[in-house]
Design a protein around this motif. Structure first.
Motif, PDB file in Angstrom:
ATOM      1  N   MET A  66       0.766  -1.296  -0.041  1.00 18.56           N
ATOM      2  CA  MET A  66      -0.382  -0.010   0.080  1.00 18.56           C
ATOM      3  C   MET A  66       0.886   1.244   0.037  1.00 18.56           C
ATOM      4  O   MET A  66       0.486   2.050  -0.776  1.00 18.56           O
ATOM      5  N   LEU A  67       1.925   1.250   0.942  1.00 16.09           N
ATOM      6  CA  LEU A  67       2.573   2.546   0.906  1.00 16.09           C
ATOM      7  C   LEU A  67       3.497   2.637  -0.347  1.00 16.09           C
ATOM      8  O   LEU A  67       3.885   3.994  -0.685  1.00 16.09           O
ATOM      9  N   ALA A  68       3.826   1.750  -1.259  1.00 17.77           N
ATOM     10  CA  ALA A  68       4.346   1.843  -2.556  1.00 17.77           C
ATOM     11  C   ALA A  68       3.727   2.508  -3.583  1.00 17.77           C
ATOM     12  O   ALA A  68       3.976   3.118  -4.399  1.00 17.77           O
ATOM     13  N   VAL A  69       2.121   2.149  -3.256  1.00 12.80           N
ATOM     14  CA  VAL A  69       1.396   2.761  -4.554  1.00 12.80           C
ATOM     15  C   VAL A  69       0.510   3.832  -4.136  1.00 12.80           C
ATOM     16  O   VAL A  69      -0.002   4.753  -4.937  1.00 12.80           O
ATOM     17  N   LYS A  92      -2.395  -5.145  -5.368  1.00 13.33           N
ATOM     18  CA  LYS A  92      -2.279  -6.630  -5.541  1.00 13.33           C
ATOM     19  C   LYS A  92      -0.982  -7.139  -6.211  1.00 13.33           C
ATOM     20  O   LYS A  92      -0.506  -8.232  -5.738  1.00 13.33           O
ATOM     21  N   PRO A  93      -0.552  -6.527  -7.093  1.00 17.19           N
ATOM     22  CA  PRO A  93       0.883  -7.113  -7.965  1.00 17.19           C
ATOM     23  C   PRO A  93       1.802  -7.106  -7.199  1.00 17.19           C
ATOM     24  O   PRO A  93       2.881  -7.909  -7.303  1.00 17.19           O
ATOM     25  N   ASP A 142       2.526 -14.185  -3.745  1.00 14.30           N
ATOM     26  CA  ASP A 142       1.660 -15.385  -3.824  1.00 14.30           C
ATOM     27  C   ASP A 142       1.382 -16.264  -2.803  1.00 14.30           C
ATOM     28  O   ASP A 142       0.363 -16.954  -2.518  1.00 14.30           O
ATOM     29  N   ALA A 143       2.514 -16.427  -1.940  1.00 11.17           N
ATOM     30  CA  ALA A 143       2.547 -17.514  -0.757  1.00 11.17           C
ATOM     31  C   ALA A 143       1.655 -16.820   0.224  1.00 11.17           C
ATOM     32  O   ALA A 143       0.961 -17.903   0.766  1.00 11.17           O
ATOM     33  N   LEU A 144       1.313 -15.684   0.412  1.00 10.57           N
ATOM     34  CA  LEU A 144       0.508 -15.217   1.380  1.00 10.57           C
ATOM     35  C   LEU A 144      -0.741 -14.935   0.906  1.00 10.57           C
ATOM     36  O   LEU A 144      -1.824 -15.204   1.653  1.00 10.57           O
ATOM     37  N   PHE A 145      -0.979 -14.244  -0.257  1.00  8.15           N
ATOM     38  CA  PHE A 145      -2.287 -14.226  -0.860  1.00  8.15           C
ATOM     39  C   PHE A 145      -2.472 -14.594  -2.333  1.00  8.15           C
ATOM     40  O   PHE A 145      -2.367 -13.923  -3.452  1.00  8.15           O
ATOM     41  N   PRO A 146      -2.421 -15.984  -2.345  1.00  9.61           N
ATOM     42  CA  PRO A 146      -2.823 -16.603  -3.606  1.00  9.61           C
ATOM     43  C   PRO A 146      -3.767 -16.202  -4.299  1.00  9.61           C
ATOM     44  O   PRO A 146      -5.009 -16.035  -4.048  1.00  9.61           O
ATOM     45  N   ALA A 147      -3.452 -15.548  -5.597  1.00 10.83           N
ATOM     46  CA  ALA A 147      -4.368 -15.089  -6.656  1.00 10.83           C
ATOM     47  C   ALA A 147      -5.139 -13.800  -5.790  1.00 10.83           C
ATOM     48  O   ALA A 147      -6.180 -13.211  -6.211  1.00 10.83           O
ATOM     49  N   GLY A 148      -4.488 -13.047  -5.155  1.00  9.76           N
ATOM     50  CA  GLY A 148      -5.072 -11.957  -4.303  1.00  9.76           C
ATOM     51  C   GLY A 148      -6.116 -12.219  -3.381  1.00  9.76           C
ATOM     52  O   GLY A 148      -6.642 -11.363  -2.796  1.00  9.76           O
ATOM     53  N   ALA A 149      -6.226 -13.444  -2.802  1.00  9.94           N
ATOM     54  CA  ALA A 149      -7.235 -14.006  -1.836  1.00  9.94           C
ATOM     55  C   ALA A 149      -7.102 -13.283  -0.562  1.00  9.94           C
ATOM     56  O   ALA A 149      -5.708 -13.063  -0.166  1.00  9.94           O
ATOM     57  N   THR A 150      -8.257 -12.583  -0.048  1.00  8.26           N
ATOM     58  CA  THR A 150      -8.303 -11.948   1.169  1.00  8.26           C
ATOM     59  C   THR A 150      -7.569 -10.409   1.225  1.00  8.26           C
ATOM     60  O   THR A 150      -7.528  -9.863   2.175  1.00  8.26           O
ATOM     61  N   SER A 151      -7.244 -10.239   0.027  1.00 11.80           N
ATOM     62  CA  SER A 151      -6.424  -8.654  -0.291  1.00 11.80           C
ATOM     63  C   SER A 151      -7.349  -7.544   0.434  1.00 11.80           C
ATOM     64  O   SER A 151      -6.826  -6.653   0.992  1.00 11.80           O
ATOM     65  N   GLY A 152      -8.553  -7.786   0.204  1.00 13.51           N
ATOM     66  CA  GLY A 152      -9.621  -6.584   0.362  1.00 13.51           C
ATOM     67  C   GLY A 152      -9.866  -6.466   1.893  1.00 13.51           C
ATOM     68  O   GLY A 152      -9.630  -5.408   2.381  1.00 13.51           O
TER      69      GLY A 152
END
Length: 96
Positions: free
Chosen positions: A31-34, A52-53, A57-67
């Motif tokens: 977040m701080l980067a973007v 998201k990018p 992926d190890a922590l957020f596979p396909a962005g899962a739970t990122s919201g």
């Protein structure tokens, strides 16, 4: 056992919640980067999509739970004064 970190919530001052430290730090860094440094800032949705990018992926596979993590980190960073919200509809956030 997973390492935990205490996070604050601007909406409930004085209360902390313990969350997964690795996921928190990954989302915080992304977040701080973007995020923009000027008002009015970006919407929560724009921040989430831009972050998201940058998430592993190890922590957020396909962005899962990122919201959920984006909101948790947003509220914590607001409570700490690292980011601010603009009085707009929809809400927009920017770096302090």
């Amino acid at each position: 056992m997973t390492d935990k970190i205490d996070v604050e919530n601007i909406n409930t001052p004085g209360k902390t919640t313990r969350v997964n430290a690795a996921k928190y730090q990954a989302m915080r860094t992304a977040m701080l980067a973007v995020m923009t440094k000027s008002e009015p800032g970006d919407t929560a949705s724009e921040i989430k999509d831009a972050a998201k990018p940058h998430l592993p992926d190890a922590l957020f596979p396909a962005g899962a739970t990122s919201g959920w993590w984006q909101k948790t980190v947003q509220l914590d960073l607001e409570a700490k004064g690292i980011i601010r919200r603009s009085p707009t509809k929809p809400l927009r956030f920017y770096l302090s």
